[in-house]
Design a protein around this motif. Structure first.
Motif, PDB file in Angstrom:
ATOM      1  N   UNK A 269       3.970  -1.843 -22.576  1.00 42.72           N
ATOM      2  CA  UNK A 269       3.596  -0.685 -21.756  1.00 42.72           C
ATOM      3  C   UNK A 269       3.004  -1.135 -20.423  1.00 42.72           C
ATOM      4  N   UNK A 270       2.580  -2.372 -20.352  1.00 41.99           N
ATOM      5  CA  UNK A 270       1.947  -2.852 -19.118  1.00 41.99           C
ATOM      6  C   UNK A 270       2.924  -3.540 -18.177  1.00 41.99           C
TER       7      UNK A 270
ATOM      8  N   UNK B 216       2.317 -15.164  -2.892  1.00 38.72           N
ATOM      9  CA  UNK B 216       1.799 -14.456  -4.054  1.00 38.72           C
ATOM     10  C   UNK B 216       2.591 -14.778  -5.315  1.00 38.72           C
TER      11      UNK B 216
ATOM     12  N   UNK C 113      -4.119 -14.636  -4.141  1.00 37.20           N
ATOM     13  CA  UNK C 113      -4.617 -13.261  -4.208  1.00 37.20           C
ATOM     14  C   UNK C 113      -4.414 -12.630  -2.827  1.00 37.20           C
ATOM     15  N   UNK C 114      -4.569 -11.313  -2.765  1.00 37.09           N
ATOM     16  CA  UNK C 114      -4.422 -10.618  -1.475  1.00 37.09           C
ATOM     17  C   UNK C 114      -5.403 -11.171  -0.443  1.00 37.09           C
ATOM     18  N   UNK C 115      -6.629 -11.422  -0.901  1.00 35.05           N
ATOM     19  CA  UNK C 115      -7.657 -11.947   0.009  1.00 35.05           C
ATOM     20  C   UNK C 115      -7.253 -13.319   0.548  1.00 35.05           C
TER      21      UNK C 115
ATOM     22  N   UNK D 251      -1.022  -5.749   2.195  1.00 30.33           N
ATOM     23  CA  UNK D 251      -0.394  -4.825   1.247  1.00 30.33           C
ATOM     24  C   UNK D 251       0.838  -4.163   1.859  1.00 30.33           C
TER      25      UNK D 251
ATOM     26  N   UNK E  24       3.632  -6.672   2.183  1.00 27.01           N
ATOM     27  CA  UNK E  24       4.152  -7.016   0.865  1.00 27.01           C
ATOM     28  C   UNK E  24       5.116  -5.933   0.410  1.00 27.01           C
TER      29      UNK E  24
ATOM     30  N   UNK F  83       9.122  -6.369  -0.255  1.00 29.45           N
ATOM     31  CA  UNK F  83       9.759  -6.146  -1.557  1.00 29.45           C
ATOM     32  C   UNK F  83      10.820  -5.046  -1.472  1.00 29.45           C
TER      33      UNK F  83
ATOM     34  N   UNK G 227       0.084  -1.564  -3.702  1.00 32.26           N
ATOM     35  CA  UNK G 227      -0.611  -2.103  -4.877  1.00 32.26           C
ATOM     36  C   UNK G 227       0.344  -2.389  -6.030  1.00 32.26           C
TER      37      UNK G 227
ATOM     38  N   UNK H 136       1.840  -5.689  -5.533  1.00 32.89           N
ATOM     39  CA  UNK H 136       0.828  -6.694  -5.851  1.00 32.89           C
ATOM     40  C   UNK H 136       0.683  -6.866  -7.361  1.00 32.89           C
ATOM     41  N   UNK H 137       0.675  -5.743  -8.023  1.00 32.28           N
ATOM     42  CA  UNK H 137       0.558  -5.758  -9.479  1.00 32.28           C
ATOM     43  C   UNK H 137       1.733  -6.509 -10.103  1.00 32.28           C
TER      44      UNK H 137
ATOM     45  N   UNK I 234      -3.080  -8.620  -8.205  1.00 28.82           N
ATOM     46  CA  UNK I 234      -4.135  -7.608  -8.176  1.00 28.82           C
ATOM     47  C   UNK I 234      -5.396  -8.119  -8.872  1.00 28.82           C
ATOM     48  N   UNK I 235      -6.547  -7.561  -8.465  1.00 30.69           N
ATOM     49  CA  UNK I 235      -7.804  -7.898  -9.128  1.00 30.69           C
ATOM     50  C   UNK I 235      -7.829  -7.188 -10.489  1.00 30.69           C
TER      51      UNK I 235
ATOM     52  N   UNK J 130      -8.084  -3.453 -10.004  1.00 31.06           N
ATOM     53  CA  UNK J 130      -6.825  -2.873  -9.531  1.00 31.06           C
ATOM     54  C   UNK J 130      -5.782  -2.840 -10.641  1.00 31.06           C
TER      55      UNK J 130
ATOM     56  N   UNK K  59      -2.386   0.306 -14.268  1.00 25.66           N
ATOM     57  CA  UNK K  59      -1.967   0.589 -15.649  1.00 25.66           C
ATOM     58  C   UNK K  59      -2.216   2.064 -15.995  1.00 25.66           C
TER      59      UNK K  59
END
Lengths: 183, 259
Positions: free
Chosen positions: A70-71, A144, A150-152, A166, A169, A173, B11, B14-15, B20-21, B24, B29
């Protein structure tokens, strides 16, 4: 996708949850090269890269119960495991992320000749298409996706605001999706 | 956030690439559950990224597959047979160690016995030697004493000569002029018959005075022995008396000598 000709993703997941070694062998045949491609972007030593790939597959096998469909998709989960394992391994050996970035701008073509050929993708055509990606977009994806930034970290590395990271990115994509769709 | 805003936020991308953090990630989710359109968008992003990964794929070395399959195989087996496996793998080691220890122990015991016997042998020989040495030392001491006696500048030797009863007999007296001590070497007196003993007499002013009993031969030898002390004496004589002696001479006189 082409990899699912034998098993559907659901079937593959169910088999792997039951520790089906044939399914694992199938998983390896279809994804090892892609995972290896991620590892060797970051790791120059062949032996270390092989060790990491082996450990990644062991982790996938042993921790398969933790995979939650599901994730996210299975392949994405595997890629994340492999990327994180590679970064952790390099970190534990004292490597720094920055060391391999600058030489990476042409890495897509660098690895083209050894690349994993699938029936679905016309790699030569795709390569030409991928060159349509602006360097800014490609770098942001690679940082990435292949280097686990990370984004930072991307923001710092490329000296652009976090919001821009963001946006770029997403643009990158979307561009990538278009290219892939036409292939 | 509206689903359009979510989709355009960047986001999800990113995910999908794991950038993502933790916070996030949780948020995305949740959106995935709340908005099917977000879930679909994410799915498409993931497929795109997977394709990108496949495009960048590099075949690993051929031998790796069998190694990896073997390692998951051995890990599976480990789970079920780990305990007996451990026992089996450790026990022969202990067995061989115990066997080795036993061999060492037996070997050590044998050596101990061997060394103990050698030690006992050596020790008894040593003790024997000690005894002999003590004997020799004793003999030497006696000889030294005798020799001192003979050597002393105060020693007055008196030869006692055989008389009618035993013409071949002889004896020697050593009389110390400074102290009056009297010693006799009875070596050349005939053997004494049973129940009899030689008695020494000092002749003082013409009268015999008891000078003590002469200890009979031990084995084949007489020792020089100390007798009574006299300040002045003219002669010495030895008579054969009954054991223990007599106040005045009763037996035959064997030897006599004047100073």
């Amino acid at each position: 996708m082409q990899q699912m000709t034998k098993y559907s993703e659901e079937e593959l997941i169910a088999r792997l949850q039951n520790k089906d070694q044939a399914a694992f062998s199938y998983l390896y045949d279809n994804y090892a090269a892609a995972l290896n491609g991620i590892i060797i972007r970051m790791v120059e030593e062949t032996q270390l890269a092989e060790d990491i790939l082996q450990e990644a597959f062991l982790k996938i096998w042993n921790n398969f119960k933790q995979y939650d469909s599901s994730k996210g998709r299975l392949f994405t989960w595997m890629i994340n495991i492999t990327r994180n394992l590679t970064i952790d391994t390099l970190r534990s050996k004292g490597y720094k992320k920055q060391q391999k970035i600058s030489q990476d701008e042409n890495s897509v073509s660098d690895y083209r000749d050894k690349s994993f050929n699938t029936e679905k993708f016309d790699t030569i055509g795709l390569r030409k298409q991928l060159q349509q990606l602006k360097p800014d977009q490609k770098i942001i994806i690679d940082l990435a996706y292949f280097y686990g930034y990370t984004q930072e970290e991307i923001s710092k590395e490329m000296n652009i605001p976090l919001g821009t990271v963001k946006t770029r990115m997403r643009t990158a994509i979307i561009e990538l999706r278009k290219i892939l769709q036409y292939n | 956030m509206e689903k359009e805003e979510i989709i355009s936020s960047g986001l999800l991308e990113m995910y999908a690439i794991g950038a993502t953090s933790a916070e996030e990630t949780k948020q995305v989710e949740q959106w995935k559950i709340d908005y099917p359109a977000v879930a679909e968008e994410l799915y498409q992003i993931e497929i795109a990224m997977e394709a990108y990964a496949l495009f960048n794929a590099v075949q690993p070395a051929v031998h790796l597959k069998s190694e990896i399959l073997a390692s998951i195989d051995s890990k599976n087996n480990l789970k079920t047979v780990a305990t007996p496996g451990k026992i089996i793998s450790i026990s022969p080691l202990w067995k061989s160690m115990a066997a080795a220890a036993l061999v060492l122990l037996v070997g050590s015991a044998v050596l101990n016995l061997l060394f103990y016997n050698k030690y006992k042998n050596a020790n008894s020989k040593y003790e024997e030697g000690q005894q002999q040495m003590a004997l020799q030392t004793e003999k030497l001491n006696e000889l030294n004493k005798d020799w001192t006696l003979v050597q002393s500048k105060y020693s007055q030797p008196v030869a006692l000569k055989g008389l009618e009863a035993a013409p071949d007999a002889a004896a020697k007296i050593f009389w110390m002029k400074n102290t009056g001590e009297t010693y006799i070497d009875p070596s050349n007196l005939p053997d004494v018959p049973a129940g009899m003993q030689y008695q020494l007499w000092a002749i003082i002013d013409g009268k015999p005075v008891d000078a003590g009993m002469i200890t009979s031969k031990v084995g084949k030898k007489y020792k020089i022995q100390k007798m009574k002390t006299f300040g002045k004496v003219q002669a010495f004589a030895v008579t054969l008396e009954t054991t223990g002696g007599n106040p005045t001479p009763k037996g035959k006189m064997y030897v006599m000598g004047e100073i």
